[in-house]
Design an enzyme around this catalytic site. Structure first.
Site, PDB file in Angstrom:
ATOM      1  N   LYS A  17      32.777 -15.983  27.125  1.00  0.00           N
ATOM      2  CA  LYS A  17      33.594 -15.627  28.280  1.00  0.00           C
ATOM      3  C   LYS A  17      34.380 -16.893  28.723  1.00  0.00           C
ATOM      4  O   LYS A  17      35.470 -16.862  29.266  1.00  0.00           O
ATOM      5  CB  LYS A  17      32.821 -15.094  29.375  1.00  0.00           C
ATOM      6  CG  LYS A  17      31.891 -15.991  29.926  1.00  0.00           C
ATOM      7  CD  LYS A  17      30.893 -15.308  31.026  1.00  0.00           C
ATOM      8  CE  LYS A  17      29.996 -16.460  31.548  1.00  0.00           C
ATOM      9  NZ  LYS A  17      29.052 -17.132  30.618  1.00  0.00           N
ATOM     10  N   ARG A  92      26.388 -15.497  40.371  1.00  0.00           N
ATOM     11  CA  ARG A  92      25.076 -15.078  39.512  1.00  0.00           C
ATOM     12  C   ARG A  92      24.165 -14.481  40.157  1.00  0.00           C
ATOM     13  O   ARG A  92      23.262 -13.982  39.344  1.00  0.00           O
ATOM     14  CB  ARG A  92      24.416 -16.663  39.270  1.00  0.00           C
ATOM     15  CG  ARG A  92      25.229 -17.446  38.403  1.00  0.00           C
ATOM     16  CD  ARG A  92      24.507 -18.869  37.799  1.00  0.00           C
ATOM     17  NE  ARG A  92      25.468 -19.696  37.519  1.00  0.00           N
ATOM     18  CZ  ARG A  92      25.354 -19.995  36.007  1.00  0.00           C
ATOM     19  NH1 ARG A  92      24.851 -19.299  35.490  1.00  0.00           N
ATOM     20  NH2 ARG A  92      26.520 -20.751  35.731  1.00  0.00           N
ATOM     21  N   ARG A 131      23.558 -23.109  16.224  1.00  0.00           N
ATOM     22  CA  ARG A 131      24.327 -24.026  16.354  1.00  0.00           C
ATOM     23  C   ARG A 131      23.675 -25.318  16.130  1.00  0.00           C
ATOM     24  O   ARG A 131      22.865 -25.761  16.720  1.00  0.00           O
ATOM     25  CB  ARG A 131      24.935 -24.073  17.956  1.00  0.00           C
ATOM     26  CG  ARG A 131      25.972 -24.861  18.446  1.00  0.00           C
ATOM     27  CD  ARG A 131      26.538 -24.404  19.630  1.00  0.00           C
ATOM     28  NE  ARG A 131      25.710 -24.459  20.637  1.00  0.00           N
ATOM     29  CZ  ARG A 131      26.132 -24.046  22.010  1.00  0.00           C
ATOM     30  NH1 ARG A 131      27.136 -23.489  22.018  1.00  0.00           N
ATOM     31  NH2 ARG A 131      25.166 -23.976  22.716  1.00  0.00           N
ATOM     32  N   ARG A 164      20.202 -28.884  19.820  1.00  0.00           N
ATOM     33  CA  ARG A 164      19.777 -29.235  20.845  1.00  0.00           C
ATOM     34  C   ARG A 164      18.662 -28.381  21.219  1.00  0.00           C
ATOM     35  O   ARG A 164      18.387 -27.172  21.024  1.00  0.00           O
ATOM     36  CB  ARG A 164      20.983 -28.537  22.053  1.00  0.00           C
ATOM     37  CG  ARG A 164      22.421 -29.384  22.037  1.00  0.00           C
ATOM     38  CD  ARG A 164      22.976 -28.906  23.158  1.00  0.00           C
ATOM     39  NE  ARG A 164      22.801 -27.737  23.515  1.00  0.00           N
ATOM     40  CZ  ARG A 164      23.338 -27.309  24.814  1.00  0.00           C
ATOM     41  NH1 ARG A 164      24.025 -27.899  25.593  1.00  0.00           N
ATOM     42  NH2 ARG A 164      22.845 -25.942  25.146  1.00  0.00           N
ATOM     43  N   ARG A 175      16.155 -18.010  27.679  1.00  0.00           N
ATOM     44  CA  ARG A 175      17.547 -18.215  28.546  1.00  0.00           C
ATOM     45  C   ARG A 175      17.898 -16.773  28.729  1.00  0.00           C
ATOM     46  O   ARG A 175      18.560 -16.476  29.896  1.00  0.00           O
ATOM     47  CB  ARG A 175      18.305 -19.228  27.864  1.00  0.00           C
ATOM     48  CG  ARG A 175      17.950 -20.683  28.014  1.00  0.00           C
ATOM     49  CD  ARG A 175      18.927 -21.458  27.151  1.00  0.00           C
ATOM     50  NE  ARG A 175      20.536 -21.419  27.336  1.00  0.00           N
ATOM     51  CZ  ARG A 175      21.318 -21.895  26.454  1.00  0.00           C
ATOM     52  NH1 ARG A 175      20.905 -21.958  25.314  1.00  0.00           N
ATOM     53  NH2 ARG A 175      22.574 -21.871  26.703  1.00  0.00           N
TER      54      ARG A 175
END
Ligand SMILES: [Zn+2]
Length: 222
Positions: A17, A92, A131, A164, A175
């Protein structure tokens, strides 16, 4: 955009987004707003709100709603927001959404147009947990979609690729669940108001752009 309108893009981390928000803001000539950027801006300008937010950010804690909403209200009062803006990942929570409605009304805006980027968990897992980042030059790879020539080694500078902590599959899953729990009431809220549109964030970027264009053209006609 459609005269004067607030556009809100919602979606989990990795839904794409941010990129689309940037494109839309550019093409409409309106600001692209995220609370992260707003916090950093307030801190760097040393405003009263910035001074209140800085220690909270430094402790890595969530900025409380009242401070978030003050920042948002201040940002939306600036001249560049008069014709509209694109919010990226805000609000949020339900509380933030209903306060945002009040601010919009007081500034002469109608209901926002809300676009939710829906992406399935397997697609997000692939995007996020695939990633790996170069520890030397910061180049970003995806072991599934944009793999380096040699596993674990950067093509440009031979740097070691690292993942990460946030991008490990088990952390990504957590998450995403946290995101779902938090935003489900929010999307329900906007759906009830008839302002929620959904795009397939798992599609190719060009396809997502086309879907967004259709939604915005539809909004212009209505
Ligand atoms: Zn590198």
């Amino acid at each position: 955009m459609v005269g004067k309108r607030a556009l809100i893009l919602l979606g989990p981390p990795g839904a794409g987004k941010g990129t689309q928000a940037k494109h839309l803001a550019q093409s409409f000539g309106v600001p692209h707003l995220s609370t992260g950027d707003m916090f950093r801006d307030a801190v760097s300008r040393g405003t009263e709100l910035g001074k209140a937010v800085q220690p909270i950010m430094e402790r890595g804690e969530l900025v409380p709603d009242d401070l978030v909403m003050k920042l948002v209200e201040e940002r939306l009062s600036r001249a560049d927001c008069a014709r509209g803006f694109v919010f990226d990942g805000f609000p949020r929570t339900l509380a933030q959404a209903s306060q945002l409605d009040r601010i919009l009304e007081s500034r002469g805006f109608g209901k926002p147009l809300v676009i939710d980027f829906a992406v399935s968990e397997p697609v997000l897992l692939r995007r996020l947990s695939g990633r790996w980042t170069c520890s030397v030059g910061g180049e970003i790879y995806n072991i599934y979609d944009a793999a380096p020539k040699q596993p674990g080694i950067c093509d440009f500078d031979g740097g070691k690729l690292v993942q990460r902590a946030d991008d490990r599959p088990e952390v990504v899953r957590e998450r995403l669940r946290a995101y779902e729990r938090q935003t489900k009431p929010l999307t329900d809220y906007y759906r009830r108001q008839g302002v929620l549109e959904i795009v397939d964030g798992g599609a190719q970027m060009a396809e997502v752009s086309r879907a967004l264009e259709e939604i915005l053209n539809g909004a212009r006609r209505s």
